[in-house]
Design an enzyme around this catalytic site. Structure first.
Site, PDB file in Angstrom:
ATOM      1  N   LYS A   1       0.840  -1.212   0.000  1.00 33.10           N
ATOM      2  CA  LYS A   1       0.000   0.000   0.000  1.00 33.10           C
ATOM      3  C   LYS A   1       0.867   1.251   0.000  1.00 33.10           C
ATOM      4  O   LYS A   1       1.828   1.343   0.756  1.00 33.10           O
ATOM      5  CB  LYS A   1      -0.900   0.021   1.244  1.00 33.10           C
ATOM      6  CG  LYS A   1      -1.854  -1.170   1.318  1.00 33.10           C
ATOM      7  CD  LYS A   1      -2.601  -1.251   2.631  1.00 33.10           C
ATOM      8  CE  LYS A   1      -3.460  -2.498   2.683  1.00 33.10           C
ATOM      9  NZ  LYS A   1      -4.069  -2.716   4.024  1.00 33.10           N
TER      10      LYS A   1
ATOM     11  N   TYR B   1      -5.142   5.826  -1.326  1.00 29.76           N
ATOM     12  CA  TYR B   1      -4.004   4.918  -1.390  1.00 29.76           C
ATOM     13  C   TYR B   1      -4.109   3.933  -2.545  1.00 29.76           C
ATOM     14  O   TYR B   1      -5.200   3.589  -2.983  1.00 29.76           O
ATOM     15  CB  TYR B   1      -3.798   4.184  -0.058  1.00 29.76           C
ATOM     16  CG  TYR B   1      -4.999   3.530   0.558  1.00 29.76           C
ATOM     17  CD1 TYR B   1      -6.028   4.295   1.104  1.00 29.76           C
ATOM     18  CD2 TYR B   1      -5.096   2.152   0.630  1.00 29.76           C
ATOM     19  CE1 TYR B   1      -7.116   3.698   1.701  1.00 29.76           C
ATOM     20  CE2 TYR B   1      -6.184   1.546   1.237  1.00 29.76           C
ATOM     21  CZ  TYR B   1      -7.189   2.315   1.763  1.00 29.76           C
ATOM     22  OH  TYR B   1      -8.267   1.721   2.354  1.00 29.76           O
TER      23      TYR B   1
ATOM     24  N   ASP C   1     -13.962  -3.512  13.295  1.00 27.21           N
ATOM     25  CA  ASP C   1     -12.705  -3.162  13.966  1.00 27.21           C
ATOM     26  C   ASP C   1     -12.815  -3.224  15.483  1.00 27.21           C
ATOM     27  O   ASP C   1     -11.822  -3.392  16.179  1.00 27.21           O
ATOM     28  CB  ASP C   1     -12.221  -1.784  13.510  1.00 27.21           C
ATOM     29  CG  ASP C   1     -11.682  -1.831  12.087  1.00 27.21           C
ATOM     30  OD1 ASP C   1     -11.512  -0.760  11.474  1.00 27.21           O
ATOM     31  OD2 ASP C   1     -11.438  -2.960  11.589  1.00 27.21           O
TER      32      ASP C   1
HETATM   33  C1  LIG Z   1     -11.042  -2.126   1.545  1.00 30.95           C
HETATM   34  C2  LIG Z   1     -12.217  -2.176   0.614  1.00 30.95           C
HETATM   35  C3  LIG Z   1     -13.509  -2.131   1.086  1.00 30.95           C
HETATM   36  N1  LIG Z   1     -14.558  -2.179   0.212  1.00 30.95           N
HETATM   37  C4  LIG Z   1     -15.928  -2.089   0.751  1.00 30.95           C
HETATM   38  C5  LIG Z   1     -16.265  -3.121   1.807  1.00 30.95           C
HETATM   39  C6  LIG Z   1     -17.239  -2.391   2.707  1.00 30.95           C
HETATM   40  O1  LIG Z   1     -18.553  -2.495   2.157  1.00 30.95           O
HETATM   41  C7  LIG Z   1     -16.799  -0.939   2.632  1.00 30.95           C
HETATM   42  C8  LIG Z   1     -15.971  -0.494   3.821  1.00 30.95           C
HETATM   43  O2  LIG Z   1     -14.918  -1.439   3.965  1.00 30.95           O
HETATM   44  P1  LIG Z   1     -14.014  -1.404   5.258  1.00 30.95           P
HETATM   45  O3  LIG Z   1     -14.866  -1.178   6.468  1.00 30.95           O
HETATM   46  O4  LIG Z   1     -13.117  -2.634   5.221  1.00 30.95           O
HETATM   47  O5  LIG Z   1     -13.154  -0.082   4.992  1.00 30.95           O
HETATM   48  P2  LIG Z   1     -11.896   0.396   5.887  1.00 30.95           P
HETATM   49  O6  LIG Z   1     -12.163   0.152   7.341  1.00 30.95           O
HETATM   50  O7  LIG Z   1     -11.556   1.748   5.430  1.00 30.95           O
HETATM   51  O8  LIG Z   1     -10.767  -0.639   5.441  1.00 30.95           O
HETATM   52  C9  LIG Z   1      -9.535  -0.222   4.910  1.00 30.95           C
HETATM   53  O9  LIG Z   1      -8.819   0.341   5.977  1.00 30.95           O
HETATM   54  C10 LIG Z   1      -7.475   0.042   6.149  1.00 30.95           C
HETATM   55  C11 LIG Z   1      -6.808   1.302   6.643  1.00 30.95           C
HETATM   56  C12 LIG Z   1      -6.755  -0.569   5.031  1.00 30.95           C
HETATM   57  O10 LIG Z   1      -5.533  -0.504   4.948  1.00 30.95           O
HETATM   58  C13 LIG Z   1      -7.494  -1.341   4.029  1.00 30.95           C
HETATM   59  O11 LIG Z   1      -7.255  -0.837   2.728  1.00 30.95           O
HETATM   60  C14 LIG Z   1      -8.931  -1.436   4.257  1.00 30.95           C
HETATM   61  O12 LIG Z   1      -9.136  -2.572   5.062  1.00 30.95           O
HETATM   62  O13 LIG Z   1     -16.020  -0.834   1.432  1.00 30.95           O
HETATM   63  C15 LIG Z   1     -14.384  -2.283  -1.148  1.00 30.95           C
HETATM   64  O14 LIG Z   1     -15.357  -2.326  -1.929  1.00 30.95           O
HETATM   65  N2  LIG Z   1     -13.103  -2.354  -1.635  1.00 30.95           N
HETATM   66  C16 LIG Z   1     -12.007  -2.301  -0.812  1.00 30.95           C
HETATM   67  O15 LIG Z   1     -10.853  -2.337  -1.312  1.00 30.95           O
END
Ligand SMILES: Cc1cn([C@H]2C[C@H](O)[C@@H](COP(=O)(O)OP(=O)(O)O[C@H]3O[C@H](C)C(=O)[C@H](O)[C@H]3O)O2)c(=O)[nH]c1=O
Length: 193
Positions: free
Chosen positions: A73, A133, A171
């Site tokens: 990343k 990112y 989380d």
């Molecule tokens: C990561 C990702 C998520 N999604 C969808 C899945 C869920 O419906 C929604 C939110 O996902 P999430 O809660 O996992 O998002 P973050 O908490 O910002 O997760 C990210 O946060 C940390 C900092 C990271 O390094 C990763 O890139 C990633 O895990 O977006 C997608 O459609 N594509 C993606 O690449």
């Protein structure tokens, strides 16, 4: 000239692209494939992500994807500011379970390169913070894993904004490092062992 600095875990690289300022503001080349391959890592990015966190004190992470979808990343903050952290989860690594971090902000333009084998997360230091990112493998929900952001075994020194955090349900329920199954991700160190 783009500045490059290796953090305490040398695989984590802080990059500060040059900003060409003038009366209008600035222009900056924030990513250049040939430079990145020569000076940082010979990798190919396949997806760009962007997240907006409305509240100061939002924690996203610590996340990683299992092989074969493990992601490198390149993180930047384009509005507001974050404390961005990488945790070494490479089995056999001499810095296994250790962390390195830096403040990234729209103001400082700093980026972090985090290779595969690390869990990644950040804490927002201002409201309405946008993080953008690039990743080296596509998203795979089935391979998405996480670690508890405040695991005492990792001991991340989060800034004061972590006193009252905003977390996703996912989380809020992440496992501790000790609870991760063995060989949960590829490790170059195991090959050498
Ligand atoms: C990561 C990702 C998520 N999604 C969808 C899945 C869920 O419906 C929604 C939110 O996902 P999430 O809660 O996992 O998002 P973050 O908490 O910002 O997760 C990210 O946060 C940390 C900092 C990271 O390094 C990763 O890139 C990633 O895990 O977006 C997608 O459609 N594509 C993606 O690449």
């Amino acid at each position: 000239m783009t500045q490059l600095e290796r953090l305490a875990i040398a695989d984590i690289v802080k990059i500060v692209p040059t900003r060409h300022g003038d009366d209008r503001g600035y222009f900056s080349e924030v990513f250049k494939d040939a430079w990145f391959r020569e000076h940082v890592a010979d990798v190919t990015f396949v997806q760009d992500n962007q997240s907006l966190s409305a509240a100061k004190g939002t924690i996203r992470g610590l996340h990683f994807q299992l092989d074969p979808f493990a992601q490198g990343k390149l993180i930047q903050c384009i509005r507001g500011s974050v404390f961005d952290v990488a945790v070494d989860i490479r089995a056999g690594s001499p810095t296994f379970g250790q962390w390195a971090g830096a403040e990234l902000s729209g103001g400082n333009g700093a980026q972090l390169w985090i290779p595969t084998g690390f869990a990644h997360g950040f804490l927002t230091l201002e409201p309405h913070t946008i993080v953008h990112y690039k990743v080296t493998a596509p998203y795979s929900a089935q391979h998405d894993r996480g670690l508890r952001w405040n695991d005492p075994a990792i001991g991340i020194a989060w800034p004061a904004e972590a006193a009252e955090v905003v977390l996703s349900e996912k989380d809020a329920a992440q496992p501790s490092l000790a609870d991760l199954p063995p060989s949960f991700t590829f490790s170059p160190f195991l090959e050498r062992a």
